[in-house]
Design an enzyme around this catalytic site. Structure first.
Site, PDB file in Angstrom:
ATOM      1  N   HIS A 119       0.411   7.979   3.717  1.00 12.21           N
ATOM      2  CA  HIS A 119       1.218   7.360   4.763  1.00 12.21           C
ATOM      3  C   HIS A 119       2.707   7.719   4.666  1.00 12.21           C
ATOM      4  O   HIS A 119       3.503   7.240   5.474  1.00 12.21           O
ATOM      5  CB  HIS A 119       1.057   5.844   4.708  1.00 12.21           C
ATOM      6  CG  HIS A 119      -0.375   5.402   4.724  1.00 12.21           C
ATOM      7  ND1 HIS A 119      -1.169   5.551   5.833  1.00 12.21           N
ATOM      8  CD2 HIS A 119      -1.160   4.848   3.762  1.00 12.21           C
ATOM      9  CE1 HIS A 119      -2.385   5.085   5.556  1.00 12.21           C
ATOM     10  NE2 HIS A 119      -2.403   4.667   4.315  1.00 12.21           N
ATOM     11  N   GLY A 128      -4.038   1.549   8.409  1.00 14.87           N
ATOM     12  CA  GLY A 128      -4.940   0.798   9.275  1.00 14.87           C
ATOM     13  C   GLY A 128      -4.599  -0.679   9.315  1.00 14.87           C
ATOM     14  O   GLY A 128      -4.666  -1.316  10.371  1.00 14.87           O
ATOM     15  N   ASP A 141       0.837  -1.199   0.000  1.00 14.24           N
ATOM     16  CA  ASP A 141       0.000   0.000   0.000  1.00 14.24           C
ATOM     17  C   ASP A 141       0.871   1.249   0.000  1.00 14.24           C
ATOM     18  O   ASP A 141       1.324   1.703   1.051  1.00 14.24           O
ATOM     19  CB  ASP A 141      -0.934  -0.010   1.221  1.00 14.24           C
ATOM     20  CG  ASP A 141      -1.910   1.170   1.201  1.00 14.24           C
ATOM     21  OD1 ASP A 141      -1.786   2.041   0.310  1.00 14.24           O
ATOM     22  OD2 ASP A 141      -2.789   1.217   2.073  1.00 14.24           O
ATOM     23  N   ILE A 153      -0.102   9.270   8.430  1.00 20.79           N
ATOM     24  CA  ILE A 153      -0.673   8.339   9.402  1.00 20.79           C
ATOM     25  C   ILE A 153      -0.231   6.910   9.101  1.00 20.79           C
ATOM     26  O   ILE A 153       0.198   6.593   7.984  1.00 20.79           O
ATOM     27  CB  ILE A 153      -2.214   8.411   9.419  1.00 20.79           C
ATOM     28  CG1 ILE A 153      -2.795   8.010   8.059  1.00 20.79           C
ATOM     29  CG2 ILE A 153      -2.669   9.805   9.822  1.00 20.79           C
ATOM     30  CD1 ILE A 153      -4.314   7.925   8.024  1.00 20.79           C
TER      31      ILE A 153
END
Length: 282
Positions: A191, A209, A186, A206
């Site tokens: 990110h 998840g 990903d 961030i």
């Protein structure tokens, strides 16, 4: 283009080939923080090719991009990951050649709040056709409600026990955690790129998840499975808030026979980031 219901329920993807080896298995483990202490001999088998083990939640990365192309029906700029579940039919292999095929299994209209779309991806051994894992996830499309689909009927979340946690384990993340984890598939710049993160409303990039998802599996492996990944039969969560790399994730755990319930929060901010967690052991 708005969601077309019930047409979206017929969306599938043809079996597509994927493969991985020990490099990808070790990289995933490093991405969820295993091996930070090279003298920790219980974690070493996940990051060293001698006696290598695979963290089962690696299943979420090995066929990145597989599944129906629902992008024609939703606004991806308004999408967040809602839930994730992995069911393991065999111990997850450290290397394999597989096929992955997906389908949409549900779409629920939440009106002005958006839409919730459920998808399923099945990973099979490319030679034998044997099922390795079934991945079920939900996408919360915040800009795509009011499409005329049902509002009720989505799977009910797992309820964690009302009593105090049986255990709490704290797992530190590193400031570069997302930069390592993104190499497993990903590469969303949310990110990694501070400018993109600020455009999305965050002060800095961030953590993925699914990285937090893997960290909660790591907590169960450590506390209840003796670092034996073959004991993990399924692992599921509901995402509720992001983690910033460098923060400490506190995982609260409850055991009821072979069912481990859990929730996770950021220690420094007191924010719950994972709810309704459930692992089934075997």
């Amino acid at each position: 283009m708005p969601i077309r219901y019930p047409e979206i329920l017929s969306m599938t993807s043809e079996p597509a080939p994927y493969q991985w080896g020990d490099r990808e298995t070790m990289l995933y483990a490093l991405g969820i923080g295993l091996g930070a202490d090279p003298m920790n001999e219980t974690e070493l088998p996940f990051v060293y090719e001698s006696g290598l083990k695979a963290v089962p939640t690696m299943a979420t990365t090995v066929a990145w991009g597989a599944g129906p192309a629902i992008g024609s029906m939703i606004n991806f700029l308004m999408v967040v990951h809602g839930e994730q579940k992995c069911e393991f039919h065999v111990p997850f292999p450290t290397e394999a050649q597989i096929t992955a095929e997906g389908r949409v299994i549900g779409a629920y209209d939440k009106g002005d709040k958006g839409a919730v779309i459920y998808n399923e991806t099945v990973l099979r051994d490319a030679k034998t056709g044997e099922k390795i894992a079934t991945l079920t996830g939900s996408t919360f499309a915040r800009g795509d409600g009011n499409f005329g689909g049902p509002s009720e009927g989505a799977p009910e979340p797992h309820e964690v026990p009302a009593r105090a946690p049986d255990k709490t384990v704290e797992i530190s993340t590193s400031p570069d955690q997302a930069l390592i984890y993104r190499l497993s598939g990903d590469r969303n710049p949310l990110h990694s790129d501070p400018k993109v993160a600020k455009m999305a409303g965050f002060p800095r990039p961030i953590l993925h998840g699914l990285c937090t998802y893997g960290i909660t599996c790591r907590a169960v492996l450590q506390e209840y499975a003796g670092f034996d990944p073959a004991r993990i039969k399924s692992h599921q969560v509901r995402f509720s808030s992001p983690v910033f790399p460098g923060e400490t994730i506190a995982v609260d755990l409850w055991q009821d026979a072979d069912v481990i319930s859990f929730e996770a929060r950021v220690k420094e901010r007191g924010v719950t980031v994972i709810r309704n967690g459930k692992t089934v052991l075997g």
